[in-house]
Design a protein around this motif. Structure first.
Motif, PDB file in Angstrom:
ATOM      1  N   GLY A   1      -5.736 -71.320  85.751  1.00 22.59           N
ATOM      2  CA  GLY A   1      -6.868 -70.979  84.909  1.00 22.59           C
ATOM      3  C   GLY A   1      -6.374 -70.709  83.509  1.00 22.59           C
ATOM      4  N   LYS A   2      -7.248 -70.192  82.674  1.00 21.99           N
ATOM      5  CA  LYS A   2      -6.918 -69.968  81.269  1.00 21.99           C
ATOM      6  C   LYS A   2      -6.643 -68.497  80.990  1.00 21.99           C
ATOM      7  CE  LYS A   2      -9.241 -74.002  79.349  1.00 21.99           C
ATOM      8  NZ  LYS A   2     -10.166 -74.524  78.310  1.00 21.99           N
ATOM      9  N   LEU A   3      -5.633 -68.273  80.146  1.00 14.27           N
ATOM     10  CA  LEU A   3      -5.262 -66.938  79.704  1.00 14.27           C
ATOM     11  C   LEU A   3      -5.503 -66.834  78.204  1.00 14.27           C
ATOM     12  CD1 LEU A   3      -2.905 -68.037  81.893  1.00 14.27           C
ATOM     13  CD2 LEU A   3      -2.179 -65.673  81.675  1.00 14.27           C
ATOM     14  N   VAL A   4      -5.499 -65.612  77.693  1.00  9.39           N
ATOM     15  CA  VAL A   4      -5.636 -65.396  76.256  1.00  9.39           C
ATOM     16  C   VAL A   4      -4.292 -65.655  75.585  1.00  9.39           C
ATOM     17  CG1 VAL A   4      -6.226 -63.755  74.441  1.00  9.39           C
ATOM     18  CG2 VAL A   4      -7.449 -63.691  76.634  1.00  9.39           C
ATOM     19  N   ALA A   5      -4.330 -66.357  74.464  1.00 10.64           N
ATOM     20  CA  ALA A   5      -3.120 -66.668  73.710  1.00 10.64           C
ATOM     21  C   ALA A   5      -2.765 -65.522  72.776  1.00 10.64           C
ATOM     22  CB  ALA A   5      -3.320 -67.945  72.907  1.00 10.64           C
ATOM     23  N   GLN A   6      -1.501 -65.103  72.834  1.00  8.49           N
ATOM     24  CA  GLN A   6      -0.952 -64.211  71.812  1.00  8.49           C
ATOM     25  C   GLN A   6      -0.442 -65.097  70.692  1.00  8.49           C
ATOM     26  OE1 GLN A   6      -0.481 -60.576  72.225  1.00  8.49           O
ATOM     27  NE2 GLN A   6      -0.154 -60.657  70.026  1.00  8.49           N
ATOM     28  N   ASP A   7      -0.884 -64.879  69.486  1.00 11.23           N
ATOM     29  CA  ASP A   7      -0.507 -65.761  68.387  1.00 11.23           C
ATOM     30  C   ASP A   7       0.976 -65.643  68.059  1.00 11.23           C
ATOM     31  OD1 ASP A   7      -3.002 -67.061  67.751  1.00 11.23           O
ATOM     32  OD2 ASP A   7      -3.702 -65.117  67.036  1.00 11.23           O
ATOM     33  N   THR A   8       1.462 -66.596  67.259  1.00 11.10           N
ATOM     34  CA  THR A   8       2.838 -66.548  66.793  1.00 11.10           C
ATOM     35  C   THR A   8       3.127 -65.172  66.203  1.00 11.10           C
ATOM     36  OG1 THR A   8       2.125 -67.408  64.655  1.00 11.10           O
ATOM     37  CG2 THR A   8       2.888 -69.013  66.270  1.00 11.10           C
ATOM     38  N   GLY A   9       4.349 -64.686  66.399  1.00 10.87           N
ATOM     39  CA  GLY A   9       4.623 -63.353  65.881  1.00 10.87           C
ATOM     40  C   GLY A   9       6.026 -62.883  66.159  1.00 10.87           C
ATOM     41  N   SER A  10       6.220 -61.594  65.994  1.00 10.39           N
ATOM     42  CA  SER A  10       7.527 -60.939  66.029  1.00 10.39           C
ATOM     43  C   SER A  10       8.379 -61.396  67.199  1.00 10.39           C
ATOM     44  CB  SER A  10       7.342 -59.423  66.103  1.00 10.39           C
ATOM     45  OG  SER A  10       6.639 -58.944  64.984  1.00 10.39           O
ATOM     46  N   GLY A  11       9.590 -61.829  66.889  1.00 12.04           N
ATOM     47  CA  GLY A  11      10.558 -62.155  67.923  1.00 12.04           C
ATOM     48  C   GLY A  11      10.177 -63.305  68.816  1.00 12.04           C
ATOM     49  N   GLY A  12       9.159 -64.089  68.415  1.00 15.83           N
ATOM     50  CA  GLY A  12       8.734 -65.202  69.266  1.00 15.83           C
ATOM     51  C   GLY A  12       7.504 -64.897  70.072  1.00 15.83           C
ATOM     52  N   SER A  13       6.695 -63.931  69.622  1.00 17.67           N
ATOM     53  CA  SER A  13       5.385 -63.634  70.224  1.00 17.67           C
ATOM     54  C   SER A  13       5.522 -62.879  71.542  1.00 17.67           C
ATOM     55  CB  SER A  13       4.582 -64.934  70.374  1.00 17.67           C
ATOM     56  OG  SER A  13       3.257 -64.685  70.798  1.00 17.67           O
ATOM     57  N   TRP A  14       4.508 -62.996  72.399  1.00 18.87           N
ATOM     58  CA  TRP A  14       4.420 -62.264  73.661  1.00 18.87           C
ATOM     59  C   TRP A  14       5.682 -62.453  74.482  1.00 18.87           C
ATOM     60  CZ3 TRP A  14       4.613 -63.456  78.849  1.00 18.87           C
ATOM     61  CH2 TRP A  14       4.045 -62.533  79.741  1.00 18.87           C
ATOM     62  N   PRO A  15       6.177 -61.367  75.149  1.00 21.41           N
ATOM     63  CA  PRO A  15       5.629 -60.014  75.195  1.00 21.41           C
ATOM     64  C   PRO A  15       6.295 -59.024  74.235  1.00 21.41           C
ATOM     65  CG  PRO A  15       7.183 -60.292  76.976  1.00 21.41           C
ATOM     66  CD  PRO A  15       7.200 -61.575  76.189  1.00 21.41           C
ATOM     67  N   VAL A  16       6.796 -59.516  73.088  1.00 20.66           N
ATOM     68  CA  VAL A  16       7.183 -58.579  72.023  1.00 20.66           C
ATOM     69  C   VAL A  16       5.907 -57.963  71.453  1.00 20.66           C
ATOM     70  CG1 VAL A  16       8.410 -58.296  69.843  1.00 20.66           C
ATOM     71  CG2 VAL A  16       9.220 -59.977  71.531  1.00 20.66           C
ATOM     72  N   SER A  17       4.938 -58.825  71.171  1.00 17.53           N
ATOM     73  CA  SER A  17       3.583 -58.385  70.831  1.00 17.53           C
ATOM     74  C   SER A  17       2.702 -58.591  72.057  1.00 17.53           C
ATOM     75  CB  SER A  17       3.022 -59.205  69.662  1.00 17.53           C
ATOM     76  OG  SER A  17       3.809 -59.046  68.508  1.00 17.53           O
ATOM     77  N   THR A  18       1.891 -57.591  72.374  1.00 18.01           N
ATOM     78  CA  THR A  18       1.091 -57.673  73.609  1.00 18.01           C
ATOM     79  C   THR A  18      -0.355 -57.261  73.388  1.00 18.01           C
ATOM     80  OG1 THR A  18       1.855 -55.448  74.212  1.00 18.01           O
ATOM     81  CG2 THR A  18       3.065 -57.308  75.153  1.00 18.01           C
ATOM     82  N   ASP A  19      -0.862 -57.388  72.156  1.00 16.23           N
ATOM     83  CA  ASP A  19      -2.229 -56.930  71.897  1.00 16.23           C
ATOM     84  C   ASP A  19      -3.270 -58.042  72.043  1.00 16.23           C
ATOM     85  OD1 ASP A  19      -1.609 -58.351  69.584  1.00 16.23           O
ATOM     86  OD2 ASP A  19      -2.643 -56.941  68.254  1.00 16.23           O
ATOM     87  N   ARG A  20      -2.915 -59.167  72.674  1.00 15.67           N
ATOM     88  CA  ARG A  20      -3.883 -60.250  72.867  1.00 15.67           C
ATOM     89  C   ARG A  20      -5.104 -59.798  73.661  1.00 15.67           C
ATOM     90  NH1 ARG A  20      -1.297 -64.037  77.701  1.00 15.67           N
ATOM     91  NH2 ARG A  20      -0.445 -62.322  78.949  1.00 15.67           N
ATOM     92  N   VAL A  21      -4.982 -58.705  74.431  1.00 26.93           N
ATOM     93  CA  VAL A  21      -6.122 -58.216  75.211  1.00 26.93           C
ATOM     94  C   VAL A  21      -7.255 -57.720  74.323  1.00 26.93           C
ATOM     95  CG1 VAL A  21      -4.855 -57.658  77.319  1.00 26.93           C
ATOM     96  CG2 VAL A  21      -4.953 -55.979  75.462  1.00 26.93           C
ATOM     97  N   VAL A  22      -7.040 -57.638  72.999  1.00 25.66           N
ATOM     98  CA  VAL A  22      -8.142 -57.317  72.091  1.00 25.66           C
ATOM     99  C   VAL A  22      -9.249 -58.359  72.218  1.00 25.66           C
ATOM    100  CG1 VAL A  22      -7.185 -58.577  70.113  1.00 25.66           C
ATOM    101  CG2 VAL A  22      -8.691 -56.623  69.717  1.00 25.66           C
ATOM    102  N   TRP A  23      -8.933 -59.557  72.693  1.00 29.79           N
ATOM    103  CA  TRP A  23      -9.919 -60.620  72.922  1.00 29.79           C
ATOM    104  C   TRP A  23     -11.084 -60.107  73.759  1.00 29.79           C
ATOM    105  CZ3 TRP A  23     -12.137 -63.572  76.794  1.00 29.79           C
ATOM    106  CH2 TRP A  23     -12.565 -64.864  76.489  1.00 29.79           C
TER     107      TRP A  23
END
Length: 698
Positions: A115-137
């Motif tokens: 199925g489909k998951l929410v994308a964490q955009d490009t970001g610190s250290g290569g994105s998720w899971p360095v950044s994990t706020d994609r659940v704001v969706w």
């Protein structure tokens, strides 16, 4: 307020009549509301572009772009804007934009996420899971569940995204989700300066805002299961229990009783050092979500300082750092602070944030991305620290924040259509002028607020009696006492710079640390002491791993922490795909890999190395291996990965295996990513992996 706006407000041409209109005693207020609507229309596009996608060629998307300088759809920007206003004002375009941020797994071997998951955009250290706020969706999607087809998409994405985050971002030893502060994603703006070249600390630290967003997502999962007929014994109860536990962990770990507010982030599981840093978005979300109990909510917001013209997004400010998040106010964050002030019924803060939002839009003639803190200017000259470094007109979440300020902050229009104004009496002269009423005209209804004969002073006007005739709702305002707190005005205060890392030396049964004057020493996350003069400090050796960091002490404000130094017994385990190790004693252990991940720059990309670390020990006998997530962010030189914690019995023969996990390059959302590796060229999740170090924990 009317006087300053009349002097500063430029003449802007409106493209036709706006869909909504206010009629107040302030012509400037009415015109600024019309401006926000004009800018919202300008943010509606049929195609989007970005330097790092599709070779900079546009591709179709009936979406909202992010601003005049940002022609793409970003998960967090869109989601906060949709939560503030877009979901209400243009639900169809909002759904199209949100759908664009979903992706299915395109990589064989990672297909357990069907199925489909929410994308964490490009970001610190290569994105998720360095950044994990994609659940704001899901903060946005929760407003659009009346569409059955979209609701099904939301449910699928919610359960899959939470499942993946539970596996690779949640730390069961602390009870929190790891990862970067939401929105504050330019590392050295609010993290220690040394994280500019090393984001491992960010990947294994814990942020208030990101955890509150996960709490909201868990509550949505509980709600959807209950609405689908689930019972407390099944998934609804499971998500409710997770949300309850997370709320308790947030209040336990982030609350700073001395400050009377919530810290922005804390250190790692093995060194959970408190950080004397605070951010307004995280605190506001904690209040509006219900994570903060009422008394803490009131105190937390009242103890967050302001500057003369608005609220800083972080406090204290960091030295030798250009203006962007640091030394700045962001209108969308002010809009969330306004929501928090309404939750706590803080009349002074409500009035302050409304005035700040009006002043910023009037001064700039646009709903800007951000403003310098002390002048509310779009640019402030300060040599190499000048800024804001980047600023854009008609920034989507700023536009949405202004619209929410008018509709909810002034007229009290809630998401469910109810009208619950909380209007500070100090704003009555400006908004009402010589009239007894003010009105908000919407396409489907008209809301009229009628002031009382005696408004009183220092409190709020709230809804008394109301009546609806046809499409018009008239609300008679009545005075109500409010939580009135004098605003703290030291929002521009600076913290001292960070010190060098401590260098413990073994002396007998202790670790001896030389501490300079005006420093604070922490060991294993606990404060050892503050030292006004230079001295040596002895900390008893435990025979296990011990981790130290330090801060500099300024005028009642600590610096951000130094790098962490860990000392004590350790073992190095060599090997390739499978490594074997014998536990010397029973207890908990921490495992860390040396590695290098040169698949992208430190500040962006989608190829953070993400792995499953499997530990299979024969003593005590287990039915299954212990699994931990190991993250290897982008870096420039060899460094340490995030750590895994596991248990082993004395003499246990353990097999240690590192298995490939998922990262953002696995999502087909990034097929069009051409700004680096892992996109159009194919998914990529690798690192050059060296020695494994295992240390015993206390």
């Amino acid at each position: 307020m009317a006087a300053f706006a009349a002097a500063l407000l430029p003449a802007f041409a409106l493209a036709g009549e706006p869909a909504m209109r206010t009629q107040t005693g302030s012509a400037e207020f009415d015109r600024l509301f019309a401006l926000a609507q004009t800018e919202l229309e300008q943010d509606k596009v049929d195609a989007i572009t970005d330097w790092s996608f599709n070779d900079q060629k546009p591709f179709p998307c009936v979406c909202f772009e992010t601003g005049e300088k940002w022609h793409y759809v970003w998960t967090r920007d869109l989601s906060y804007a949709a939560d503030l206003a877009l979901a209400r004002l243009d639900p169809e375009r909002t759904k199209t934009s949100l759908r664009f941020k979903l992706g299915a797994v395109r990589t064989r071997g990672v297909a357990q996420y069907r199925g489909k998951l929410v994308a964490q955009d490009t970001g610190s250290g290569g994105s998720w899971p360095v950044s994990t706020d994609r659940v704001v969706w899901f903060l946005a999607a929760r407003h659009l569940l009346g569409d059955r087809a979209f609701r099904e998409e939301v449910e699928q994405a919610l359960f899959l995204t939470l499942s993946q985050d539970d596996r690779f971002a949640f730390d069961p030893h602390v009870g929190l989700y790891r990862g970067e502060t939401s929105f504050l994603d330019w590392r050295e703006q609010n993290y220690p300066a040394w994280t500019a070249k090393d984001t491992t600390f960010i990947a294994e630290s814990f942020a208030l805002s990101t955890n509150v967003l996960h709490y909201e997502a868990l509550r949505l999962a509980e709600r959807l299961n209950r609405e689908n007929g689930d019972t407390d014994k099944d998934n609804a109860g499971m998500y409710a229990a997770k949300a309850d536990a997370l709320r308790e962990a947030i209040n336990r770990h982030f609350w700073n009783a001395d400050r009377g507010t919530y810290m922005s982030y804390i250190g790692t599981a093995f060194h959970p050092v408190p950080v004397d840093s605070y951010d307004l978005l995280g605190i506001s979300l904690a209040i509006t979500s219900g994570v903060a109990p009422p008394e803490r909510a009131r105190r937390a917001l009242s103890r967050y300082p302001v500057a003369a013209l608005g609220s800083p997004v972080i406090w204290p400010q960091q030295p030798n750092t250009p203006i962007y998040h640091n030394r700045a106010m962001w209108p969308f964050v002010s809009a969330y602070a306004l929501r928090a002030a309404r939750t706590t019924k803080d009349s002074e803060r409500i009035a302050f944030e409304i005035r700040s939002l009006m002043r910023g839009a009037a001064t700039a003639g646009s709903n800007m991305e951000n403003f310098e803190l002390t002048t509310q200017a779009v640019h402030f000259e300060d040599g190499p620290l000048s800024g804001p470094v980047v600023n854009s007109k008609r920034q989507l979440w700023s536009v949405a924040g202004y619209l929410d300020m008018v509709m909810r902050g002034v007229f009290g229009l809630e998401d469910d259509g109810s009208v619950k104004p909380m209007l500070p009496t100090q704003l009555v002269p400006t908004l009402f002028g010589d009239s007894d009423t003010i009105a908000l005209d919407l396409p489907e209804r008209r809301i009229v607020l009628r002031k009382p004969e005696n408004s009183g002073t220092g409190g709020l006007l709230v809804a008394g009696t109301s009546r609806t005739e046809g499409r018009e709702t008239v609300v008679d305002l009545v005075p109500q006492g409010a939580f009135v707190q004098r605003l703290l005005r030291n929002g521009a205060q600076f913290a001292p710079p960070q010190p060098e890392a401590p260098k413990p030396e073994r002396v007998g049964d202790a670790w001896r640390v030389a501490m300079p004057a005006n420093t604070v020493l922490y060991a294993d996350g606990k404060r050892i002491g503050r030292y006004e003069s230079a001295q040596t400090v002895d900390v008893a050796a435990t025979g296990a791993s011990q981790c130290f960091s330090a801060t500099n002490m300024g005028d009642r404000v600590e610096s951000l922490p130094s790098r962490t130094t860990c000392v004590g017994p350790s073992q190095t385990v060599e090997g390739k795909s499978v490594r074997r190790w014998t536990a010397p004693k029973s207890g908990q252990y921490r495992a860390t890999f040396r590695y290098r991940n040169a698949n992208g720059p430190i500040n962006t990309g989608i190829t953070a190395g993400v792995f499953n670390f499997a530990v299979d020990c024969d003593k005590p006998k287990r039915d299954w291996p212990q699994f931990n997530a190991i993250v290897m962010p982008h870096n420039e030189t060899e460094t340490d990965s995030t750590s895994a914690i596991f248990e082993a019995g004395a003499g246990a023969q353990c097999k240690l295996v590192l298995l490939r996990g998922p990262n953002m390059s696995d999502l087909d959302h990034f097929i069009h990513y051409t700004g680096g590796k892992g996109g159009a060229s194919g998914a990529l999740n690798t690192a050059d992996i060296g020695a494994l170090t295992i240390v015993p924990l206390p």
